[in-house]
Design a protein around this motif. Structure first.
Motif, PDB file in Angstrom:
ATOM      1  N   ARG A  95       0.846  -1.202   0.000  1.00  0.00           N
ATOM      2  CA  ARG A  95       0.000   0.000   0.000  1.00  0.00           C
ATOM      3  C   ARG A  95       0.876   1.244   0.000  1.00  0.00           C
ATOM      4  O   ARG A  95       1.705   1.419  -0.887  1.00  0.00           O
ATOM      5  CB  ARG A  95      -0.982  -0.036   1.184  1.00  0.00           C
ATOM      6  N   ASP A  96       0.702   2.112   1.009  1.00  0.00           N
ATOM      7  CA  ASP A  96       1.497   3.345   1.053  1.00  0.00           C
ATOM      8  C   ASP A  96       2.680   3.225   2.010  1.00  0.00           C
ATOM      9  O   ASP A  96       3.262   4.244   2.405  1.00  0.00           O
ATOM     10  CB  ASP A  96       0.615   4.524   1.492  1.00  0.00           C
ATOM     11  N   THR A 120       8.037   2.481   7.017  1.00  0.00           N
ATOM     12  CA  THR A 120       8.047   3.935   6.868  1.00  0.00           C
ATOM     13  C   THR A 120       6.844   4.413   6.065  1.00  0.00           C
ATOM     14  O   THR A 120       6.312   3.692   5.214  1.00  0.00           O
ATOM     15  CB  THR A 120       9.337   4.432   6.185  1.00  0.00           C
ATOM     16  N   ALA A 121       6.438   5.642   6.364  1.00  0.00           N
ATOM     17  CA  ALA A 121       5.370   6.307   5.621  1.00  0.00           C
ATOM     18  C   ALA A 121       5.748   7.771   5.455  1.00  0.00           C
ATOM     19  O   ALA A 121       6.488   8.330   6.272  1.00  0.00           O
ATOM     20  CB  ALA A 121       4.037   6.187   6.353  1.00  0.00           C
ATOM     21  N   CYS A 122       5.247   8.396   4.397  1.00  0.00           N
ATOM     22  CA  CYS A 122       5.583   9.803   4.169  1.00  0.00           C
ATOM     23  C   CYS A 122       4.379  10.541   3.595  1.00  0.00           C
ATOM     24  O   CYS A 122       3.439   9.941   3.084  1.00  0.00           O
ATOM     25  CB  CYS A 122       6.787   9.932   3.239  1.00  0.00           C
ATOM     26  N   ASP A 123       4.432  11.868   3.718  1.00  0.00           N
ATOM     27  CA  ASP A 123       3.390  12.712   3.143  1.00  0.00           C
ATOM     28  C   ASP A 123       4.000  14.083   2.858  1.00  0.00           C
ATOM     29  O   ASP A 123       5.068  14.424   3.394  1.00  0.00           O
ATOM     30  CB  ASP A 123       2.205  12.844   4.103  1.00  0.00           C
ATOM     31  N   VAL A 178      -1.808  11.398   8.791  1.00  0.00           N
ATOM     32  CA  VAL A 178      -1.853  10.414   7.710  1.00  0.00           C
ATOM     33  C   VAL A 178      -0.782   9.338   7.920  1.00  0.00           C
ATOM     34  O   VAL A 178      -1.065   8.130   7.845  1.00  0.00           O
ATOM     35  CB  VAL A 178      -1.658  11.110   6.350  1.00  0.00           C
ATOM     36  N   CYS A 179       0.441   9.759   8.190  1.00  0.00           N
ATOM     37  CA  CYS A 179       1.542   8.797   8.362  1.00  0.00           C
ATOM     38  C   CYS A 179       1.351   7.938   9.598  1.00  0.00           C
ATOM     39  O   CYS A 179       1.588   6.721   9.577  1.00  0.00           O
ATOM     40  CB  CYS A 179       2.873   9.532   8.443  1.00  0.00           C
ATOM     41  N   GLY A 236       7.307  18.422   3.959  1.00  0.00           N
ATOM     42  CA  GLY A 236       7.309  16.972   3.816  1.00  0.00           C
ATOM     43  C   GLY A 236       7.587  16.323   5.155  1.00  0.00           C
ATOM     44  O   GLY A 236       8.287  16.889   6.004  1.00  0.00           O
ATOM     45  N   ILE A 237       7.029  15.133   5.365  1.00  0.00           N
ATOM     46  CA  ILE A 237       7.239  14.406   6.619  1.00  0.00           C
ATOM     47  C   ILE A 237       7.481  12.932   6.330  1.00  0.00           C
ATOM     48  O   ILE A 237       6.891  12.358   5.401  1.00  0.00           O
ATOM     49  CB  ILE A 237       6.035  14.595   7.569  1.00  0.00           C
TER      50      ILE A 237
END
Length: 243
Positions: free
Chosen positions: A7-8, A21-24, A51-52, A115-116
């Protein structure tokens, strides 16, 4: 060492655990003169961090670090964004977490860019394969833009809701819903397992954006329905099933 995407999420297999890890990111939203949408700066970071965090917590990861990139000066833009990150971490019950980052101090910027990148660790992903006959439920009502109040809105999914789902062994897979909407995530969940999603009639808007993870969908065993409905009451909507 194996690295793959689910997925993300990006997942790195370490010898005895998984780094997840996740980012937005966000651009053109904030309080600078060139921003397309005027929003108090800290909310950009609040929404992106949410979101992350939802993505990582839904798969059972423990949050271990946050990094941010700020395309602007530390004062006042960076300070407001970092404040937003801290507020969302506190809302998630996460304290004393290291936050690393970078700002732009060489040039003056006219638009807000942010960004995160959030990291988590887990022994295994909290993902049980969805099966034919599973029901798809949605927790919360989708909201975005001016309709969204993150702190204290009883109609959107929160971290307590997420914990209830992750701790229930009859809940298979949990998916936060974002800008692509609830239906997109339900169809994608079904496709991962070569299944079909059949929607049921509901007053929930499953087509439009769900904003920054304001709703969560989950595939559940049918026998889990009564207990979850008893807990969530009107906050839970059965939106369909898999076959």
């Amino acid at each position: 060492m194996k690295t793959y995407q689910y997925r993300d999420l990006s997942i790195i297999e370490l010898p005895s655990s998984l780094l997840v890890t996740a980012c937005d990111s966000s651009g053109g939203v904030g309080e600078k003169p060139g921003d397309e949408l005027s929003v108090p700066t800290k909310y950009i970071a609040i929404f992106a961090a949410r979101v992350c965090l939802f993505e990582l917590l839904s798969c059972g990861a423990q949050i271990i670090g946050v990094s941010n990139t700020i395309a602007g000066e530390m004062h006042p833009t960076g300070e407001a964004l970092i404040q937003g990150i801290h507020e969302e971490l506190e809302r998630a019950g996460i304290k004393e977490l290291p936050i690393n980052g970078s700002t732009e101090e060489n040039f003056k910027t006219s638009m807000t860019g942010f960004g995160i990148f959030v990291m988590g660790m887990t022994d295994r992903l909290r993902i049980t394969p969805s099966l034919p006959g599973d029901l798809i439920i949605c927790i919360g009502r989708p909201k975005f833009g001016a309709a969204l109040i993150v702190d204290g809105d009883p109609e959107i999914a929160n971290y307590d809701d997420l914990q209830i789902l992750t701790e229930n062994s009859e809940v298979n897979e949990i998916v936060p819903c974002g800008s692509k909407g609830i239906l997109y995530e339900a169809l994608n969940l079904a496709a991962i397992y070569n299944l079909h999603f059949e929607s049921t009639l509901t007053d929930l808007n499953i087509y439009d954006s769900a904003g920054p993870a304001t709703t969560i969908i989950a595939s559940i065993k049918p026998q889990a329905t009564a207990g979850l409905v008893s807990h969530f009451d009107s906050k839970l909507t059965i939106i369909g099933y898999l076959n």
